[in-house]
Enzyme design. Structure first.
Site, PDB file in Angstrom:
ATOM      1  N   TYR A 127     103.469 -33.214  32.957  1.00 60.68           N
ATOM      2  CA  TYR A 127     104.639 -33.613  32.192  1.00 60.68           C
ATOM      3  C   TYR A 127     105.538 -32.416  31.917  1.00 60.68           C
ATOM      4  O   TYR A 127     105.103 -31.264  31.905  1.00 60.68           O
ATOM      5  CB  TYR A 127     104.233 -34.251  30.861  1.00 60.68           C
ATOM      6  CG  TYR A 127     103.604 -33.276  29.888  1.00 60.68           C
ATOM      7  CD1 TYR A 127     104.377 -32.589  28.947  1.00 60.68           C
ATOM      8  CD2 TYR A 127     102.230 -33.026  29.915  1.00 60.68           C
ATOM      9  CE1 TYR A 127     103.806 -31.687  28.069  1.00 60.68           C
ATOM     10  CE2 TYR A 127     101.650 -32.127  29.042  1.00 60.68           C
ATOM     11  CZ  TYR A 127     102.436 -31.459  28.122  1.00 60.68           C
ATOM     12  OH  TYR A 127     101.879 -30.547  27.255  1.00 60.68           O
TER      13      TYR A 127
ATOM     14  N   PHE B  17     110.587 -27.957  25.718  1.00 64.62           N
ATOM     15  CA  PHE B  17     109.742 -27.441  24.648  1.00 64.62           C
ATOM     16  C   PHE B  17     108.279 -27.344  25.065  1.00 64.62           C
ATOM     17  O   PHE B  17     107.487 -26.659  24.419  1.00 64.62           O
ATOM     18  CB  PHE B  17     109.870 -28.285  23.374  1.00 64.62           C
ATOM     19  CG  PHE B  17     109.391 -29.705  23.525  1.00 64.62           C
ATOM     20  CD1 PHE B  17     108.060 -30.029  23.339  1.00 64.62           C
ATOM     21  CD2 PHE B  17     110.279 -30.724  23.840  1.00 64.62           C
ATOM     22  CE1 PHE B  17     107.613 -31.341  23.463  1.00 64.62           C
ATOM     23  CE2 PHE B  17     109.852 -32.030  23.973  1.00 64.62           C
ATOM     24  CZ  PHE B  17     108.507 -32.339  23.789  1.00 64.62           C
ATOM     25  N   ASP B  18     107.901 -28.030  26.169  1.00 67.58           N
ATOM     26  CA  ASP B  18     106.513 -27.969  26.635  1.00 67.58           C
ATOM     27  C   ASP B  18     106.462 -28.460  28.069  1.00 67.58           C
ATOM     28  O   ASP B  18     107.208 -29.376  28.448  1.00 67.58           O
ATOM     29  CB  ASP B  18     105.613 -28.841  25.753  1.00 67.58           C
ATOM     30  CG  ASP B  18     104.134 -28.555  25.967  1.00 67.58           C
ATOM     31  OD1 ASP B  18     103.810 -27.545  26.628  1.00 67.58           O
ATOM     32  OD2 ASP B  18     103.302 -29.338  25.477  1.00 67.58           O
TER      33      ASP B  18
ATOM     34  N   ILE C  46     101.366 -39.192  21.252  1.00 63.60           N
ATOM     35  CA  ILE C  46     102.406 -39.970  20.590  1.00 63.60           C
ATOM     36  C   ILE C  46     102.407 -41.407  21.119  1.00 63.60           C
ATOM     37  O   ILE C  46     101.994 -41.675  22.245  1.00 63.60           O
ATOM     38  CB  ILE C  46     103.793 -39.326  20.768  1.00 63.60           C
ATOM     39  CG1 ILE C  46     104.174 -39.227  22.254  1.00 63.60           C
ATOM     40  CG2 ILE C  46     103.848 -37.965  20.104  1.00 63.60           C
ATOM     41  CD1 ILE C  46     105.587 -38.746  22.499  1.00 63.60           C
TER      42      ILE C  46
ATOM     43  N   TYR D 163     107.539 -37.908  17.077  1.00 61.87           N
ATOM     44  CA  TYR D 163     107.040 -37.132  15.942  1.00 61.87           C
ATOM     45  C   TYR D 163     107.713 -37.485  14.632  1.00 61.87           C
ATOM     46  O   TYR D 163     107.546 -36.768  13.635  1.00 61.87           O
ATOM     47  CB  TYR D 163     107.182 -35.639  16.249  1.00 61.87           C
ATOM     48  CG  TYR D 163     106.269 -35.200  17.366  1.00 61.87           C
ATOM     49  CD1 TYR D 163     104.926 -34.897  17.129  1.00 61.87           C
ATOM     50  CD2 TYR D 163     106.739 -35.127  18.682  1.00 61.87           C
ATOM     51  CE1 TYR D 163     104.083 -34.517  18.158  1.00 61.87           C
ATOM     52  CE2 TYR D 163     105.905 -34.739  19.716  1.00 61.87           C
ATOM     53  CZ  TYR D 163     104.581 -34.438  19.449  1.00 61.87           C
ATOM     54  OH  TYR D 163     103.747 -34.066  20.479  1.00 61.87           O
TER      55      TYR D 163
ATOM     56  N   PHE E 142     110.652 -37.126  28.492  1.00 64.75           N
ATOM     57  CA  PHE E 142     109.511 -36.619  29.239  1.00 64.75           C
ATOM     58  C   PHE E 142     109.597 -37.061  30.697  1.00 64.75           C
ATOM     59  O   PHE E 142     109.806 -38.246  30.974  1.00 64.75           O
ATOM     60  CB  PHE E 142     108.186 -37.150  28.677  1.00 64.75           C
ATOM     61  CG  PHE E 142     107.848 -36.661  27.300  1.00 64.75           C
ATOM     62  CD1 PHE E 142     107.204 -35.443  27.112  1.00 64.75           C
ATOM     63  CD2 PHE E 142     108.155 -37.428  26.192  1.00 64.75           C
ATOM     64  CE1 PHE E 142     106.882 -34.997  25.838  1.00 64.75           C
ATOM     65  CE2 PHE E 142     107.833 -36.991  24.915  1.00 64.75           C
ATOM     66  CZ  PHE E 142     107.201 -35.771  24.738  1.00 64.75           C
TER      67      PHE E 142
END
Length: 212
Positions: A107, A138-139, A158, A184, A201
């Site tokens: 991802y 962010f990731d 999530i 979140y 994502f």
């Protein structure tokens, strides 16, 4: 009137064509889950062979009738558009992982709307969550070179992931857009995710281990 029909399973639908010459050809197509029934007048045909040809010439070649498989079409995964999905690469087969299955994914996560209420980006303390502009990553498991595994539908990720990954096939790549209520929430996840952020994502379903 005696009708003679021919049927054939095409992807996730069953199609029937009837009757044969000299009457007009009709096609009935039903989705695999029985949710949709379509009747189409294919017009007059000259013989049984033509009727059979017309019956299947218009079936989709891109996959099953379920819109969640349609390439480059954004569809709702959760009511109200809280989670949307757009397939960018089709998977293989028709099986999808189930609740409790151990799924492995790659991802890339991005912040879609960094403007938040209160502290955080766009709030009273814009430095609280670092320098995250719209579309910033962010990731990323791809950057780490390390696929991520989790138990589907068990609340370990999530909600948007639990819902979205459950619709995917092996090898599929899709874009999941998750509103804050499916990500979140209003609090975010400091220091990376601002409060109320919508997340984007790109997810690839590599494989899964079924518990069945």
């Amino acid at each position: 009137l005696a009708l003679r029909s021919s049927s054939h399973r095409v992807a996730s639908r069953r199609s029937c064509c009837f009757p044969s010459h000299p009457y007009p050809a009709l096609r009935v197509a039903m989705a695999a889950d029985g949710s949709t029934l379509t009747l189409e007048d294919l017009g007059p045909v000259t013989g049984e062979g033509d009727a059979h040809h017309h019956a299947f010439a218009h079936d989709d070649d891109d996959g099953p009738g379920d819109p969640e498989f349609a390439t480059d079409m954004e569809v709702d995964v959760a009511p109200g558009g809280g989670v949307t999905k757009k397939v960018t690469r089709q998977g293989t087969g028709w099986e999808k992982p189930g609740k409790g299955d151990k799924v492995t994914v790659h991802y890339v996560g991005k912040i879609l709307n960094p403007i938040a209420n209160g502290d955080g980006v766009g709030g009273e303390n814009p430095d609280a969550y670092g320098d995250f502009s719209e579309g910033s990553t962010f990731d990323s498991s791809r950057d780490r070179g390390d696929p991520f595994a989790f138990d589907l539908g068990m609340g370990s990720v999530i909600r948007g992931w639990d819902l979205g990954v459950a619709t995917m096939r092996k090898g599929e790549v899709c874009i999941l857009k998750c509103g804050a209520e499916f990500a979140y929430g209003a609090r975010g996840s400091p220091p990376k995710i601002p409060p109320g952020a919508t997340l984007h994502f790109e997810v690839e379903l590599i494989d899964w281990i079924s518990i069945k």
